[in-house]
Design an enzyme around this catalytic site. Structure first.
Site, PDB file in Angstrom:
ATOM      1  CG  HIS A 195     -42.314 -30.495   0.869  1.00  0.00           C
ATOM      2  ND1 HIS A 195     -41.349 -29.757   0.570  1.00  0.00           N
ATOM      3  CD2 HIS A 195     -42.418 -30.207   2.428  1.00  0.00           C
ATOM      4  CE1 HIS A 195     -40.801 -29.078   1.461  1.00  0.00           C
ATOM      5  NE2 HIS A 195     -41.371 -29.199   2.400  1.00  0.00           N
ATOM      6  NE  ARG A 252     -42.766 -30.661  -4.232  1.00  0.00           N
ATOM      7  CZ  ARG A 252     -42.187 -31.520  -4.945  1.00  0.00           C
ATOM      8  NH1 ARG A 252     -42.755 -32.638  -5.464  1.00  0.00           N
ATOM      9  NH2 ARG A 252     -40.844 -31.252  -5.563  1.00  0.00           N
ATOM     10  CG  ASP A 293     -37.592 -30.809  -5.342  1.00  0.00           C
ATOM     11  OD1 ASP A 293     -37.707 -29.523  -5.481  1.00  0.00           O
ATOM     12  OD2 ASP A 293     -37.494 -31.150  -4.261  1.00  0.00           O
ATOM     13  CG  ASP A 294     -35.064 -27.137  -6.144  1.00  0.00           C
ATOM     14  OD1 ASP A 294     -36.315 -26.785  -6.064  1.00  0.00           O
ATOM     15  OD2 ASP A 294     -34.306 -26.832  -5.085  1.00  0.00           O
ATOM     16  CB  SER A 310     -36.958 -30.771   1.049  1.00  0.00           C
ATOM     17  OG  SER A 310     -37.998 -29.889   0.080  1.00  0.00           O
ATOM     18  CE  LYS A 370     -39.954 -31.457  -1.685  1.00  0.00           C
ATOM     19  NZ  LYS A 370     -38.974 -30.426  -2.212  1.00  0.00           N
ATOM     20  CB  CYS A 393     -41.013 -27.689  -2.001  1.00  0.00           C
ATOM     21  SG  CYS A 393     -39.322 -27.534  -2.275  1.00  0.00           S
ATOM     22  CG  ASP A 430     -40.745 -28.189  -7.221  1.00  0.00           C
ATOM     23  OD1 ASP A 430     -39.562 -28.041  -7.944  1.00  0.00           O
ATOM     24  OD2 ASP A 430     -40.401 -28.128  -5.944  1.00  0.00           O
ATOM     25  CG  ASN A 431     -39.169 -24.672  -6.935  1.00  0.00           C
ATOM     26  OD1 ASN A 431     -39.910 -25.129  -6.151  1.00  0.00           O
ATOM     27  ND2 ASN A 431     -37.706 -24.851  -7.233  1.00  0.00           N
ATOM     28  CE  LYS A 441     -36.357 -23.928  -3.477  1.00  0.00           C
ATOM     29  NZ  LYS A 441     -35.887 -25.292  -2.923  1.00  0.00           N
ATOM     30  CG  HIS A 487     -34.427 -30.124  -3.190  1.00  0.00           C
ATOM     31  ND1 HIS A 487     -33.490 -29.946  -2.132  1.00  0.00           N
ATOM     32  CD2 HIS A 487     -35.262 -29.147  -3.022  1.00  0.00           C
ATOM     33  CE1 HIS A 487     -34.273 -29.167  -1.290  1.00  0.00           C
ATOM     34  NE2 HIS A 487     -35.078 -28.658  -1.744  1.00  0.00           N
TER      35      HIS A 487
END
Length: 481
Positions: A131, A80, A36-37, A154, A129, A76, A274-275, A295, A222
């Site tokens: 989401h 996904r 994540d991130d 998140s 996660k 996010c 994811d980003n 992001k 994240h």
């Protein structure tokens, strides 16, 4: 003596059974590790500084590094959705990042990767996660996963959010479909990376004798950042570096479990994010390296992700792939690898196995790629080879050269408007710093034609277009009067 004539038949039956068993074993296991991130330059093979990632370094040495691998949206939930369905997220009504109170999710009529592999008898599991919808009807166990352990959204969507205190409800931990802890605190979040990893290892051990798919969607890196005592203070990049080191440890544990259980050679392991980095968080955010922005933007720093894949004997060791790819392509590629049927409805990804496997002369089969953000804004398109990128007129957020925040408190972004389309040659200018539209009007025209085809198919709120190929998300039914 009367039994001897039956021996050839018995031998044939045994050979057939062994052959059938081998055929089942040849179906590849799939492990997807989704961070994540994490920024483009946040792992060793992509230039991380101030900490080491030995397991990801080894994964790159034993597999392939993909330098031009993207997500379809830089946020996010949408990201996904693209990974798990093979669709542009806006095709299936998924936009942005869903809040805890959202009453939408992936529709039951869509097919996820877990449901795809179920056709071939795979065991399916997930930790981390989700989401993609918080109500029970949208949780992973309703979308093909046999088991699930993790957070429904998140980890900053909790009462301790630094700029929205009291806005969010308590952060729950879920097992299957049930909340097993209603309110997580800091000490709980410190154990999440370890707990997710333990679930992945246990799942591999339990399912080593059958084909399996495991989706390990880490909460880290994240914000708010958390790390266990194993890695606290270990890096030279503060808490962010510590968290990246613990994620690397997790990868090592998964790879070790695959080898220990004798399935290492027949497992495709995919690592990505994811980003891009959430730059407003400064020292609690990662680095996009040479890429522009991060992001929440459709500049390269928002969508181009540090990606590795490993499958001994199938993906050449120590290789590098510069061809453009996107997460939406994994769904149809995996389907082709195992001979599973694609859904009857339209998806956007294509089988790109020849590119992933670094076959000589392999080219991306797409006409191009589209990047949407916000509520169905078409913000950028690229050529299929990833060389040319047309940034379309839109408003984006930026720090404008200012530093990000400190220690979990974000700096404020400012909005900037791109008044006209800008063309970038990413081969020579990966940082998107030099607009070359005036020098290449033919390329601009070609990409505009592609953009218009995407507007016709998926719409574009910036030009007030509704697409013919959009589908509705799943919705919680209204209460009966």
């Amino acid at each position: 003596m009367k039994l001897f004539p039956r021996l050839p038949l018995l031998v044939l039956l045994l050979c057939f059974s062994a052959s059938l068993s081998r055929a089942v074993e040849r179906l590849p296991n799939i492990v997807i590790i989704f961070i994540d991130d994490q920024g483009y330059a946040d792992i060793g093979p992509f230039g991380a500084k101030g900490y080491s990632t030995p397991n990801l370094d080894r994964m790159a040495a034993e597999g392939c590094k993909y330098t031009n691998f993207h997500v379809p949206q830089p946020v996010c939930s949408a990201s996904r959705a693209g990974l798990l369905t093979g669709c542009y997220p806006n095709r299936i009504g998924m936009h942005g990042a869903l809040g805890p109170a959202a009453k939408v999710g992936i529709a039951a009529t869509e097919m996820t990767l877990a449901e795809l592999v179920k056709q071939k008898g795979y065991a399916t599991g997930m930790a981390g996660k989700w989401h993609l919808g918080t109500p029970k009807m949208f949780l992973p166990t309703h979308h093909g996963f046999d088991e699930y352990f993790g957070l429904p959204y998140s980890n900053d969507m909790w009462p301790l959010h630094p700029t929205a205190k009291g806005v969010y409800p308590p952060l729950p931990l879920i097992e299957g479909e049930e909340v097993i802890k209603a309110e997580l605190g800091h000490a709980d979040q410190e154990q999440l990376t370890t707990q997710y990893t333990e679930r992945a290892v246990k799942f591999i051990e339990k399912n080593k004798d059958r084909p399996f798919f495991f989706y390990l969607a880490h909460t880290m890196v994240h914000v708010p950042l958390h790390v266990s005592a194993k890695f606290r203070g270990k890096s030279q990049q503060g808490l962010y570096g510590d968290a990246c080191m613990e994620v690397d440890w997790s990868v090592g544990e998964v790879l070790a479990a695959l080898k220990k259980n004798g399935v290492d050679q027949n497992t495709l392991v995919i690592y990505s994010s994811d980003n891009g980095p959430w730059l407003s968080y400064g020292n609690h955010a990662g680095s996009a390296g040479p890429l522009r922005e991060g992001k929440g933007t459709c500049w390269e720093g928002g969508t181009r992700e540090p990606t590795l894949m490993r499958w001994p004997g199938k993906i050449p060791a120590g290789s590098t792939c510069d061809e453009m790819l996107m997460t939406i392509d994994l769904f149809p590629t995996i389907a082709k690898l195992m001979g599973a049927k694609l859904p009857r409805h339209k998806i956007d990804g294509l089988d790109v196995w020849p590119v992933i496997a670094c076959e000589k002369g392999a080219k991306n089969p797409h006409d191009g790629y589209a990047f949407y953000y916000e509520v169905n804004q078409l913000q950028a398109v690229t050529s299929s080879d990833g060389r040319w990128k047309l940034q379309l007129p839109h408003t984006y957020h930026t720090l404008g050269g200012r530093p990000g925040g400190r220690d979990g408190i974000p700096a404020k972004y400012e909005n900037r408007k791109l008044e006209k389309s800008e063309l970038y040659d990413l081969t020579d200018d990966v940082g998107e710093s030099q607009d070359v539209a005036s020098a290449h009007p033919d390329i601009v025209q070609k990409l505009n034609v592609y953009a218009e085809s995407m507007r016709a198919e998926l719409g574009d709120s910036l030009t007030k277009r509704k697409g013919s190929g959009q589908r509705e998300p799943g919705r919680v039914p209204p209460l009966a009067p």
